[in-house]
Design a protein around this motif. Sequence first.
Motif, mmCIF file in Angstrom:
data_model
loop_
_atom_site.group_PDB
_atom_site.id
_atom_site.type_symbol
_atom_site.label_atom_id
_atom_site.label_comp_id
_atom_site.label_asym_id
_atom_site.label_seq_id
_atom_site.Cartn_x
_atom_site.Cartn_y
_atom_site.Cartn_z
ATOM 1 N N TYR A 75 0.866 -1.188 0.000
ATOM 2 C CA TYR A 75 0.000 0.000 0.000
ATOM 3 C C TYR A 75 0.896 1.228 0.000
ATOM 4 O O TYR A 75 1.818 1.336 0.806
ATOM 5 C CB TYR A 75 -0.911 -0.025 1.231
ATOM 6 N N THR A 76 0.652 2.126 -0.952
ATOM 7 C CA THR A 76 1.318 3.420 -0.876
ATOM 8 C C THR A 76 0.378 4.468 -1.462
ATOM 9 O O THR A 76 -0.762 4.138 -1.830
ATOM 10 C CB THR A 76 2.715 3.406 -1.536
ATOM 11 N N GLY A 77 0.813 5.704 -1.539
ATOM 12 C CA GLY A 77 -0.121 6.731 -1.999
ATOM 13 C C GLY A 77 0.541 8.025 -2.382
ATOM 14 O O GLY A 77 1.760 8.172 -2.296
ATOM 15 N N ARG A 78 -0.325 8.954 -2.780
ATOM 16 C CA ARG A 78 0.168 10.246 -3.247
ATOM 17 C C ARG A 78 -0.909 11.294 -2.984
ATOM 18 O O ARG A 78 -2.093 11.045 -3.248
ATOM 19 C CB ARG A 78 0.459 10.133 -4.755
ATOM 20 N N GLY A 79 -0.481 12.435 -2.459
ATOM 21 C CA GLY A 79 -1.393 13.563 -2.307
ATOM 22 C C GLY A 79 -1.325 14.404 -3.567
ATOM 23 O O GLY A 79 -0.308 15.032 -3.828
ATOM 24 N N GLN A 109 -3.332 4.781 -3.097
ATOM 25 C CA GLN A 109 -4.338 5.778 -2.718
ATOM 26 C C GLN A 109 -3.970 7.174 -3.224
ATOM 27 O O GLN A 109 -2.855 7.642 -2.986
ATOM 28 C CB GLN A 109 -4.463 5.822 -1.182
ATOM 29 N N THR A 111 -5.048 10.895 -2.590
ATOM 30 C CA THR A 111 -5.844 11.581 -1.581
ATOM 31 C C THR A 111 -6.308 12.954 -2.061
ATOM 32 O O THR A 111 -5.819 13.993 -1.617
ATOM 33 C CB THR A 111 -5.025 11.705 -0.281
ATOM 34 N N GLU A 114 -7.592 14.942 0.920
ATOM 35 C CA GLU A 114 -6.545 15.521 1.770
ATOM 36 C C GLU A 114 -6.051 16.862 1.228
ATOM 37 O O GLU A 114 -5.948 17.853 1.955
ATOM 38 C CB GLU A 114 -5.360 14.544 1.867
ATOM 39 N N LYS A 115 -5.731 16.884 -0.054
ATOM 40 C CA LYS A 115 -5.108 18.098 -0.608
ATOM 41 C C LYS A 115 -6.098 19.263 -0.657
ATOM 42 O O LYS A 115 -5.704 20.426 -0.578
ATOM 43 C CB LYS A 115 -4.507 17.800 -1.982
ATOM 44 N N TYR A 193 -9.523 13.197 8.393
ATOM 45 C CA TYR A 193 -8.748 12.667 7.275
ATOM 46 C C TYR A 193 -7.811 11.489 7.621
ATOM 47 O O TYR A 193 -7.722 10.522 6.854
ATOM 48 C CB TYR A 193 -7.964 13.781 6.528
ATOM 49 N N GLN A 197 -6.722 7.917 5.389
ATOM 50 C CA GLN A 197 -5.406 7.376 5.015
ATOM 51 C C GLN A 197 -5.164 6.023 5.695
ATOM 52 O O GLN A 197 -4.361 5.221 5.233
ATOM 53 C CB GLN A 197 -4.288 8.382 5.350
ATOM 54 N N ILE A 216 3.793 -1.014 3.804
ATOM 55 C CA ILE A 216 3.713 0.322 3.209
ATOM 56 C C ILE A 216 5.098 0.889 2.944
ATOM 57 O O ILE A 216 5.815 1.247 3.878
ATOM 58 C CB ILE A 216 2.966 1.297 4.150
ATOM 59 N N ALA A 218 7.069 4.039 1.959
ATOM 60 C CA ALA A 218 6.772 5.483 1.902
ATOM 61 C C ALA A 218 7.893 6.259 2.568
ATOM 62 O O ALA A 218 8.674 5.696 3.340
ATOM 63 C CB ALA A 218 5.456 5.791 2.616
ATOM 64 N N GLN A 222 5.427 10.072 6.568
ATOM 65 C CA GLN A 222 4.066 9.511 6.650
ATOM 66 C C GLN A 222 3.879 8.621 7.871
ATOM 67 O O GLN A 222 2.779 8.163 8.162
ATOM 68 C CB GLN A 222 3.740 8.715 5.376
ATOM 69 N N TYR A 225 0.866 8.538 10.595
ATOM 70 C CA TYR A 225 -0.399 7.865 10.280
ATOM 71 C C TYR A 225 -0.389 6.420 10.740
ATOM 72 O O TYR A 225 -1.409 5.881 11.169
ATOM 73 C CB TYR A 225 -0.657 7.885 8.764
ATOM 74 N N TRP A 226 0.771 5.795 10.605
ATOM 75 C CA TRP A 226 0.821 4.340 10.886
ATOM 76 C C TRP A 226 0.761 4.047 12.370
ATOM 77 O O TRP A 226 0.468 2.941 12.783
ATOM 78 C CB TRP A 226 2.030 3.680 10.202
HETATM 79 N N1 TRP Z 1 -0.456 11.800 2.637
HETATM 80 C C1 TRP Z 1 0.310 11.446 1.485
HETATM 81 C C2 TRP Z 1 0.798 12.733 0.775
HETATM 82 O O1 TRP Z 1 0.459 13.821 1.119
HETATM 83 C C3 TRP Z 1 -0.483 10.614 0.501
HETATM 84 C C4 TRP Z 1 -0.682 9.188 0.952
HETATM 85 C C5 TRP Z 1 -1.866 8.566 1.238
HETATM 86 C C6 TRP Z 1 0.350 8.210 1.171
HETATM 87 N N2 TRP Z 1 -1.668 7.280 1.614
HETATM 88 C C7 TRP Z 1 -0.332 7.018 1.581
HETATM 89 C C8 TRP Z 1 1.731 8.227 1.037
HETATM 90 C C9 TRP Z 1 0.392 5.865 1.852
HETATM 91 C C10 TRP Z 1 2.443 7.070 1.320
HETATM 92 C C11 TRP Z 1 1.773 5.900 1.744
HETATM 93 O O2 TRP Z 1 1.549 12.666 -0.160
#
Ligand code: TRP
Length: 371
Positions: A75-79, A109, A111, A114-115, A193, A197, A216, A218, A222, A225-226
């Motif tokens: 699992y990873t993500g990007r705002g 994910q 987000t 979030e932004k 929020y 996440q 995850i 990242a 970040q 959050y975990w």
């Molecule tokens: N909060 C992260 C950001 O602003 C975006 C994000 C959501 C994220 N879920 C994640 C990053 C999981 C890493 C892993 O970029």
Amino acid sequence: MADYVVTPWEVKGSIDYEKLIKDFGTKKIDDALLKKIEHVTGKLHYMLRRGIFFSHRDLDWILKEYEKGNPFALYTGRGPSGQVHLGHLMPWIFTKYLQDKFDVELYFQMTDDEKFLFGQVPTLEESNSLAYENALDVIAMGFDPDKTFIFTDTDYAKTLYPIAVKVAKLTTFSTAKAVFGFKNETNIGSIFYPAMQAAPCFLPSILKGKKTPVLIPAAIDQDPYWRITRDAAPKLGFYKNAAIHCKFLPGLGEGGKMSASQPNTAVFTTDPPKQAGKKIMRAFTGGAATVEEQKKNGGNPNVCSVYQYYRVLFEEDDSKLEERFNACKNGCILCGECKKELAKRVEKFLEKHQEKRERAKKQLDKFMVKD
Ligand code: TRP
């Protein structure tokens, strides 16, 4: 007071990563763990060899479960607050390597909520459309289309919201304030929020109807959050999510991470390659004041943003990297030459990436999940 700040919203100063491990309560990826990873994956990825991924939570447990035949999901993500830059690609390159090595699913994910909530993007419509723009960069990394699921929070809300609500009920305002620094003036969307996440940590378990380990990859910022998700996990009947943390890619200026708010010191994936090359040619280096002085006393690769780029993204061969390091220290290579070579590599990389990004437009439907 430390002269650096690392929170999910702000990263600045000269970061003491060893101290961060202590402050955040994570674990260092030590030699013993590197040996274990090598045992499972074969030759270590250069980002592990060079300590770019340096810290973790429960990575040893993830490997044990994997060896027992209990595979994990990534699992990873990007705002989506703007265009993607090279600093963002760093953890994605490593995530792609993990997907290839372990042949596992990836939940990604975006987000958009979030932004908008935190004010980096003025409208929700804009952050939502940026999410689809940024997804092109994710797809261009070459993730497995059958095993990769990209979603924006607002377009996948029906699935994410029930998980988020359960995490939210277990998280008090005083915890959220302590972890994220929320104030009375913080809007209540931002306060909720973190539960959004958190949701993808448990999404694979829900979708499969079976407790599934989640790892995850990242950047270390970040991690707050975990802490919330790992507290909630056992109470909700899930495994605690594991994490593997990387450092930040420095900008092309002097000190500080690559940041979209300083566009001249960041290389964006959408920059015309020649323009990106020009940014490299203007980068801060560890060179001496004059050519004569540098030939005599050498340069300082340790403070040089150009050297960092080779180390982190553009030179995977350890012996060639070492050669470059020594040539710089000994004054055998000058900054102009070193920058020119890097500029060429960056331009080539961007040309290819932009082609793949263009092709990704046809693959969006295959990767994006909605409900
Ligand atoms: N909060 C992260 C950001 O602003 C975006 C994000 C959501 C994220 N879920 C994640 C990053 C999981 C890493 C892993 O970029």
